[in-house]
Enzyme design. Structure first.
Site, mmCIF file in Angstrom:
data_model
loop_
_atom_site.group_PDB
_atom_site.id
_atom_site.type_symbol
_atom_site.label_atom_id
_atom_site.label_comp_id
_atom_site.label_asym_id
_atom_site.label_seq_id
_atom_site.Cartn_x
_atom_site.Cartn_y
_atom_site.Cartn_z
ATOM 1 N N ASP A 206 0.851 -1.198 0.000
ATOM 2 C CA ASP A 206 0.000 0.000 0.000
ATOM 3 C C ASP A 206 0.884 1.244 0.000
ATOM 4 O O ASP A 206 1.561 1.536 0.978
ATOM 5 C CB ASP A 206 -0.889 -0.006 1.251
ATOM 6 C CG ASP A 206 -1.866 1.163 1.255
ATOM 7 O OD1 ASP A 206 -2.986 0.999 0.740
ATOM 8 O OD2 ASP A 206 -1.493 2.251 1.749
ATOM 9 N N TYR B 74 3.365 9.822 -0.742
ATOM 10 C CA TYR B 74 4.452 9.229 0.059
ATOM 11 C C TYR B 74 5.806 9.411 -0.641
ATOM 12 O O TYR B 74 6.846 9.194 -0.041
ATOM 13 C CB TYR B 74 4.225 7.734 0.331
ATOM 14 C CG TYR B 74 2.943 7.367 1.047
ATOM 15 C CD1 TYR B 74 2.145 8.331 1.652
ATOM 16 C CD2 TYR B 74 2.520 6.036 1.126
ATOM 17 C CE1 TYR B 74 0.958 7.984 2.295
ATOM 18 C CE2 TYR B 74 1.344 5.687 1.771
ATOM 19 C CZ TYR B 74 0.564 6.659 2.342
ATOM 20 O OH TYR B 74 -0.598 6.299 2.965
ATOM 21 N N LYS C 176 -2.597 5.882 -4.434
ATOM 22 C CA LYS C 176 -3.692 6.820 -4.139
ATOM 23 C C LYS C 176 -3.494 8.142 -4.872
ATOM 24 O O LYS C 176 -2.369 8.617 -5.024
ATOM 25 C CB LYS C 176 -3.772 7.075 -2.621
ATOM 26 C CG LYS C 176 -3.738 5.787 -1.799
ATOM 27 C CD LYS C 176 -3.937 5.996 -0.312
ATOM 28 C CE LYS C 176 -3.582 4.733 0.459
ATOM 29 N NZ LYS C 176 -2.173 4.636 0.853
ATOM 30 N N HIS D 170 -7.349 9.702 -2.055
ATOM 31 C CA HIS D 170 -6.681 9.634 -0.756
ATOM 32 C C HIS D 170 -7.483 10.303 0.363
ATOM 33 O O HIS D 170 -7.619 9.759 1.451
ATOM 34 C CB HIS D 170 -5.291 10.281 -0.894
ATOM 35 C CG HIS D 170 -4.299 9.809 0.114
ATOM 36 N ND1 HIS D 170 -2.962 9.687 -0.168
ATOM 37 C CD2 HIS D 170 -4.444 9.430 1.410
ATOM 38 C CE1 HIS D 170 -2.326 9.250 0.918
ATOM 39 N NE2 HIS D 170 -3.210 9.094 1.885
HETATM 40 P P1 NAD Z 1 0.951 1.696 11.834
HETATM 41 O O1 NAD Z 1 -0.200 1.696 12.755
HETATM 42 O O2 NAD Z 1 1.186 0.576 10.898
HETATM 43 O O3 NAD Z 1 2.192 1.930 12.774
HETATM 44 C C1 NAD Z 1 3.496 1.934 12.336
HETATM 45 C C2 NAD Z 1 4.339 2.020 13.605
HETATM 46 O O4 NAD Z 1 4.246 0.782 14.332
HETATM 47 C C3 NAD Z 1 5.798 2.239 13.269
HETATM 48 O O5 NAD Z 1 6.261 3.231 14.152
HETATM 49 C C4 NAD Z 1 6.452 0.923 13.601
HETATM 50 O O6 NAD Z 1 7.711 1.087 14.137
HETATM 51 C C5 NAD Z 1 5.523 0.295 14.628
HETATM 52 N N1 NAD Z 1 5.525 -1.180 14.500
HETATM 53 C C6 NAD Z 1 5.295 -1.890 13.376
HETATM 54 N N2 NAD Z 1 5.384 -3.208 13.636
HETATM 55 C C7 NAD Z 1 5.667 -3.327 14.950
HETATM 56 C C8 NAD Z 1 5.873 -4.446 15.805
HETATM 57 N N3 NAD Z 1 5.784 -5.691 15.346
HETATM 58 N N4 NAD Z 1 6.139 -4.202 17.102
HETATM 59 C C9 NAD Z 1 6.208 -2.941 17.579
HETATM 60 N N5 NAD Z 1 6.021 -1.855 16.823
HETATM 61 C C10 NAD Z 1 5.751 -2.031 15.510
HETATM 62 O O7 NAD Z 1 0.891 3.095 11.029
HETATM 63 P P2 NAD Z 1 0.887 3.537 9.531
HETATM 64 O O8 NAD Z 1 2.142 3.194 8.855
HETATM 65 O O9 NAD Z 1 0.492 4.961 9.539
HETATM 66 O O10 NAD Z 1 -0.317 2.722 8.862
HETATM 67 C C11 NAD Z 1 -0.129 1.584 8.025
HETATM 68 C C12 NAD Z 1 -0.302 1.944 6.581
HETATM 69 O O11 NAD Z 1 -1.579 2.527 6.346
HETATM 70 C C13 NAD Z 1 0.657 3.028 6.085
HETATM 71 O O12 NAD Z 1 1.978 2.582 5.943
HETATM 72 C C14 NAD Z 1 -0.017 3.453 4.810
HETATM 73 O O13 NAD Z 1 0.203 2.487 3.798
HETATM 74 C C15 NAD Z 1 -1.480 3.434 5.252
HETATM 75 N N6 NAD Z 1 -1.939 4.783 5.693
HETATM 76 C C16 NAD Z 1 -2.921 5.388 4.961
HETATM 77 C C17 NAD Z 1 -3.407 6.626 5.333
HETATM 78 C C18 NAD Z 1 -4.499 7.240 4.545
HETATM 79 O O14 NAD Z 1 -4.805 8.436 4.754
HETATM 80 N N7 NAD Z 1 -5.137 6.534 3.649
HETATM 81 C C19 NAD Z 1 -2.872 7.303 6.454
HETATM 82 C C20 NAD Z 1 -1.851 6.682 7.173
HETATM 83 C C21 NAD Z 1 -1.418 5.414 6.788
#
Ligand code: NAD
Length: 275
Positions: A46, A51, A76, A109
């Site tokens: 994704d 990004y 997106k 998005h």
């Molecule tokens: P997330 O909730 O996936 O959190 C990422 C955080 O969690 C990072 O700091 C990472 O270090 C930590 N983490 C990951 N695996 C871990 C583990 N096993 N143990 C401990 N900590 C861990 O947040 P995100 O990246 O914002 O969301 C996931 C995806 O969603 C994004 O990468 C993106 O593709 C999508 N996204 C979309 C939008 C949107 O507006 N559509 C907004 C934000 C994110």
């Protein structure tokens, strides 16, 4: 190799329920990190134009040699390109960076205060008809915005990708999605590390009971809730750990205890306030 379950979307296509997200993955490191994810077994990535790492995603795909039809790639449309001509230019730019002929899923998005979400979705329908996106949907849309799109468009968006984690469980949008055949993708599924999700008793005790990490419990909660999820990590070890969630199952009591953590707590932006 881990077999990830798929969900069937309202256009008949199957999406892997667990993927890898690349928000805030440094463009210079994206090729390496996405390569790690593909090697670990992820087949669903994704990304988004904003990004600025589509090129790295594309480089990792090209290097992997994985057949195109085994991958699910989402990108997106950014907020400044909702007008029809701009949307067409935007998908062409994304495809060029990704090195692909089509994406599996193209999402608007964010809705904006300009109120041009219907126009943006109608442009996505044209992009789908042109074969540049196999499925189309939206992100961060409210029930009212979805109603407007459904009234004006000839299709129902297959997905609404929204902020969703145990403290912000989005029950109303999920119920609306279930009613209209719109699958829900959880962004920020681990709360983006912005609150002490893993310290919650409901999560830490389930982790202890199953001999897994709190992150694995939360990913399982998304999967067992019927949501599509793509946690992000830069670490090879966590990338592998987040995919290793098919060897245990949360009990109904454990699911209910995590459901009870919902308190309407956002960690990201409010869709009604985005420009
Ligand atoms: P997330 O909730 O996936 O959190 C990422 C955080 O969690 C990072 O700091 C990472 O270090 C930590 N983490 C990951 N695996 C871990 C583990 N096993 N143990 C401990 N900590 C861990 O947040 P995100 O990246 O914002 O969301 C996931 C995806 O969603 C994004 O990468 C993106 O593709 C999508 N996204 C979309 C939008 C949107 O507006 N559509 C907004 C934000 C994110």
């Amino acid at each position: 190799m881990t077999t990830v379950p798929t969900l069937t979307l309202n256009d008949g296509r199957s999406i892997p329920q667990l993927g890898f997200g690349v928000f805030l993955v440094d463009p210079d490191e994206t090729e390496r990190i996405v390569s790690d994810a593909l090697e670990a077994g992820y087949r669903h990535i994704d990304t988004a134009a904003i990004y600025r790492n589509e090129q790295g995603v594309g480089a990792a795909i090209a290097k992997s040699g994985i057949p195109r039809d085994e991958l699910w790639i989402t990108t997106k449309l950014w907020n400044d390109s909702h007008a029809t001509a701009k949307a067409h230019a935007a998908i062409d730019a994304s495809l060029e960076k990704l090195g692909l002929d089509y994406v599996d899923l193209y999402l608007t998005h964010w809705p904006t205060r300009r109120g041009d979400h219907v126009e943006a979705y109608l442009a996505l329908e044209e992009i789908k008809a042109a074969g540049k996106a196999r499925s189309i949907g939206v992100s961060n849309h409210t029930i009212g915005q979805l109603d407007e799109i459904i009234a004006a468009a000839s299709s129902v968006p297959v997905i609404n990708q929204i902020e969703l984690h145990p403290a912000f469980a989005q029950r109303e949008l999920r119920a609306y999605g279930a009613e209209h055949g719109i699958a829900i993708e959880s962004w920020g599924p681990l709360g983006q590390g912005k609150y002490d999700l893993f310290g919650e008793r409901a999560i830490s005790s389930a982790a202890e009971a199953h001999g897994v990490s709190p992150a694995q419990v939360v990913i399982r909660w998304h999967l067992q809730s019927g949501l599509i999820v793509f946690p992000k990590s830069n670490s090879r070890e966590r990338i592998a750990q987040n995919l290793d969630v098919f060897g245990f199952e949360l009990t109904p009591d454990e699911m209910a205890a995590i459901d009870a953590l919902d308190r309407g707590q956002r960690v990201g932006g409010d869709p009604l306030e985005v420009n």
